[in-house]
Design a protein around this motif. Sequence first.
Motif, mmCIF file in Angstrom:
data_model
loop_
_atom_site.group_PDB
_atom_site.id
_atom_site.type_symbol
_atom_site.label_atom_id
_atom_site.label_comp_id
_atom_site.label_asym_id
_atom_site.label_seq_id
_atom_site.Cartn_x
_atom_site.Cartn_y
_atom_site.Cartn_z
ATOM 1 N N ALA A 105 4.353 9.645 -7.307
ATOM 2 C CA ALA A 105 3.562 9.446 -6.098
ATOM 3 C C ALA A 105 3.812 8.055 -5.545
ATOM 4 N N GLY A 147 2.152 5.334 -2.720
ATOM 5 C CA GLY A 147 0.979 5.058 -1.887
ATOM 6 C C GLY A 147 1.405 4.398 -0.591
ATOM 7 N N HIS A 161 2.429 -1.086 -1.101
ATOM 8 C CA HIS A 161 2.071 -2.504 -1.138
ATOM 9 C C HIS A 161 2.354 -3.169 -2.483
ATOM 10 N N SER A 162 2.793 -2.426 -3.482
ATOM 11 C CA SER A 162 3.097 -3.086 -4.760
ATOM 12 C C SER A 162 4.401 -3.855 -4.643
ATOM 13 N N SER A 195 -3.699 2.010 0.236
ATOM 14 C CA SER A 195 -4.231 3.359 0.012
ATOM 15 C C SER A 195 -5.195 3.360 -1.170
ATOM 16 N N THR A 253 -3.473 0.974 -9.937
ATOM 17 C CA THR A 253 -3.036 -0.293 -10.553
ATOM 18 C C THR A 253 -4.196 -1.228 -10.872
HETATM 19 C C1 FAD Z 1 -0.798 -8.250 1.257
HETATM 20 C C2 FAD Z 1 -1.282 -7.679 -0.054
HETATM 21 C C3 FAD Z 1 -2.566 -7.948 -0.472
HETATM 22 C C4 FAD Z 1 -3.003 -7.452 -1.710
HETATM 23 N N1 FAD Z 1 -4.279 -7.738 -2.084
HETATM 24 C C5 FAD Z 1 -4.712 -7.346 -3.296
HETATM 25 C C6 FAD Z 1 -6.035 -7.663 -3.739
HETATM 26 O O1 FAD Z 1 -6.839 -8.215 -3.019
HETATM 27 N N2 FAD Z 1 -6.367 -7.315 -5.010
HETATM 28 C C7 FAD Z 1 -5.503 -6.705 -5.846
HETATM 29 O O2 FAD Z 1 -5.876 -6.448 -6.996
HETATM 30 N N3 FAD Z 1 -4.279 -6.323 -5.432
HETATM 31 C C8 FAD Z 1 -3.868 -6.632 -4.172
HETATM 32 N N4 FAD Z 1 -2.617 -6.260 -3.768
HETATM 33 C C9 FAD Z 1 -1.809 -5.390 -4.632
HETATM 34 C C10 FAD Z 1 -2.034 -3.915 -4.280
HETATM 35 O O3 FAD Z 1 -3.399 -3.636 -4.124
HETATM 36 C C11 FAD Z 1 -1.500 -2.996 -5.398
HETATM 37 O O4 FAD Z 1 -0.163 -3.247 -5.610
HETATM 38 C C12 FAD Z 1 -1.739 -1.512 -5.069
HETATM 39 O O5 FAD Z 1 -1.381 -0.748 -6.189
HETATM 40 C C13 FAD Z 1 -0.932 -1.035 -3.873
HETATM 41 O O6 FAD Z 1 -1.330 0.266 -3.538
HETATM 42 P P1 FAD Z 1 -0.384 1.224 -2.675
HETATM 43 O O7 FAD Z 1 -1.215 2.297 -2.072
HETATM 44 O O8 FAD Z 1 0.448 0.432 -1.769
HETATM 45 O O9 FAD Z 1 0.460 1.899 -3.839
HETATM 46 P P2 FAD Z 1 2.022 1.809 -4.162
HETATM 47 O O10 FAD Z 1 2.412 0.399 -4.237
HETATM 48 O O11 FAD Z 1 2.747 2.687 -3.225
HETATM 49 O O12 FAD Z 1 2.001 2.455 -5.625
HETATM 50 C C14 FAD Z 1 1.334 1.795 -6.671
HETATM 51 C C15 FAD Z 1 1.095 2.739 -7.839
HETATM 52 O O13 FAD Z 1 0.143 3.729 -7.447
HETATM 53 C C16 FAD Z 1 0.660 5.005 -7.757
HETATM 54 N N5 FAD Z 1 0.123 5.944 -6.772
HETATM 55 C C17 FAD Z 1 0.068 5.797 -5.440
HETATM 56 N N6 FAD Z 1 -0.469 6.890 -4.879
HETATM 57 C C18 FAD Z 1 -0.752 7.750 -5.891
HETATM 58 C C19 FAD Z 1 -1.274 9.059 -5.970
HETATM 59 N N7 FAD Z 1 -1.665 9.721 -4.877
HETATM 60 N N8 FAD Z 1 -1.377 9.641 -7.173
HETATM 61 C C20 FAD Z 1 -0.999 8.995 -8.302
HETATM 62 N N9 FAD Z 1 -0.501 7.748 -8.280
HETATM 63 C C21 FAD Z 1 -0.368 7.137 -7.103
HETATM 64 C C22 FAD Z 1 2.163 4.857 -7.657
HETATM 65 O O14 FAD Z 1 2.837 5.875 -8.381
HETATM 66 C C23 FAD Z 1 2.344 3.503 -8.282
HETATM 67 O O15 FAD Z 1 2.347 3.620 -9.681
HETATM 68 C C24 FAD Z 1 -2.142 -6.679 -2.525
HETATM 69 C C25 FAD Z 1 -0.853 -6.369 -2.072
HETATM 70 C C26 FAD Z 1 -0.439 -6.852 -0.833
HETATM 71 C C27 FAD Z 1 0.931 -6.501 -0.342
#
Ligand code: FAD
Length: 417
Positions: free
Chosen positions: A40, A42, A45-46, A108, A115
């Motif tokens: 999956a 999201g 943003h990781s 998302s 995470t």
């Molecule tokens: C500008 C910025 C600010 C941020 N601020 C914070 C903050 O304030 N606090 C903090 O703790 N982190 C923060 N982060 C980090 C961010 O919250 C994490 O990296 C988060 O996991 C990103 O979520 P995503 O939806 O982009 O998932 P992705 O990066 O796309 O995926 C992350 C993980 O989630 C899994 N995943 C996604 N969707 C699903 C699904 N539907 N089912 C099962 N697994 C799924 C993926 O397989 C992967 O393992 C920030 C990142 C950025 C870029």
Amino acid sequence: MSAERTNWAGNLTYAATRVHTPGTVQELQDLVARSDRIRALGSRHSFSDVADTTAELVSLAGLPSHIEVDRAHRTVTVAAGLRYGDLATQLQRKGWALHNLGSLPHISVAGAVATGTHGSGDGNGNLATAVSAVQLVGGDGELVTLRRGEPDFDGAVVALGALGVVVSLTLDLEPAFEVRQVVYDDLALSTAAERFDDIFATAYSVSIFTDWASGTALSWVKHRVSESDDWTPEPSWMGATLADGPRHPVPGMPAEFCTEQLGVPGPWYDRLPHFRLEFTPSSGEELQSEYLVPREHAVEAFGAVAKLADRIAPVLHISEIRTVAADDLWLSSSYGRDVAGFHFTWKKDPDGVRPVMAEIERALAPYDVRPHWGKLFTVDSAQVRERYPRLDDFRRLRADYDPDDTFGNDFLDRYVG
Ligand SMILES: Cc1cc2nc3c(=O)[nH]c(=O)nc-3n(C[C@H](O)[C@H](O)[C@H](O)COP(=O)(O)OP(=O)(O)OC[C@H]3O[C@@H](n4cnc5c(N)ncnc54)[C@H](O)[C@@H]3O)c2cc1C
């Protein structure tokens, strides 16, 4: 196939052969059932390769973005691909709130939960602690629901995408509340170290931002408004001065990107994140790392990082320090203990940043630190594994829920095994 082949920061090009965006849950189930390997994705943003795979990725961005409030149980069931900002505005309209949010509303819900994404606040667990049920598509394409209180639940929330594709999450709600946000300039880092606990106990959510080299910090104090509220911000607090205008955490960046400050009350979702939903956040060109340290070591860890100021400053945009309450989620960076998070927003210079990250990691190694799964780190994988006491239970869960390793990737091989 989606054109989105890189993560948000652009530091990672996904190795996946395809990115699918099914339009219905049934399409998603069929897709997973016929895939040998799929993960999956999201909102991308990781910074780490936690989501990546050399096989297929599936984004839930094409699924209907429903939300369903259960007033009696004070919960909301949300489509997993929804962004926190979109969920929050809908909840506010219905008179409800989540307990906390991360700094960015564009992320998302499922990705953040997977995470262990967190905001700040001594009494606030990370965002995953609001989850009371997870519905996912398993490797055979069947839907499975895990509920809080069931034996495997605590392993299935912060699960790094390892157990299946989450299609919906049920989250705890509370009645909508207001927050007043003020910023203090020039908190001395020596005071931050001496009065660490007092500073973070000041309000519902507190963050301090520093470049380490200036010897000072900006403090973001988010006060939850109660019914009988007589709170007025002191003009001076911990030797710092109440800001006379709005601030951005990164010096020189426009404050209009940030949520409203100056003590103006406003809805929870428009104060708890630092950045507004309608703007591109943060400084754009960046990398991030974060290390979660048990609260009892927070002051020593603070001192250890401060000693590296001259190494850190040249490659840093800004650092943020936050606190997170303990939880029971096996792979959570705050599993079993209250933590302080030492976050670094780096310049987009991977070669310059990597050795500095490694120095910070060496300095923090004595403090049983856990790196944020979604951000960059160089900590040896064996050390990471040692820091999660329930890792064996999680491995057992993976074997039960994903016997064919449909949802595996290199990241899981390295850090979970
Ligand atoms: C500008 C910025 C600010 C941020 N601020 C914070 C903050 O304030 N606090 C903090 O703790 N982190 C923060 N982060 C980090 C961010 O919250 C994490 O990296 C988060 O996991 C990103 O979520 P995503 O939806 O982009 O998932 P992705 O990066 O796309 O995926 C992350 C993980 O989630 C899994 N995943 C996604 N969707 C699903 C699904 N539907 N089912 C099962 N697994 C799924 C993926 O397989 C992967 O393992 C920030 C990142 C950025 C870029």
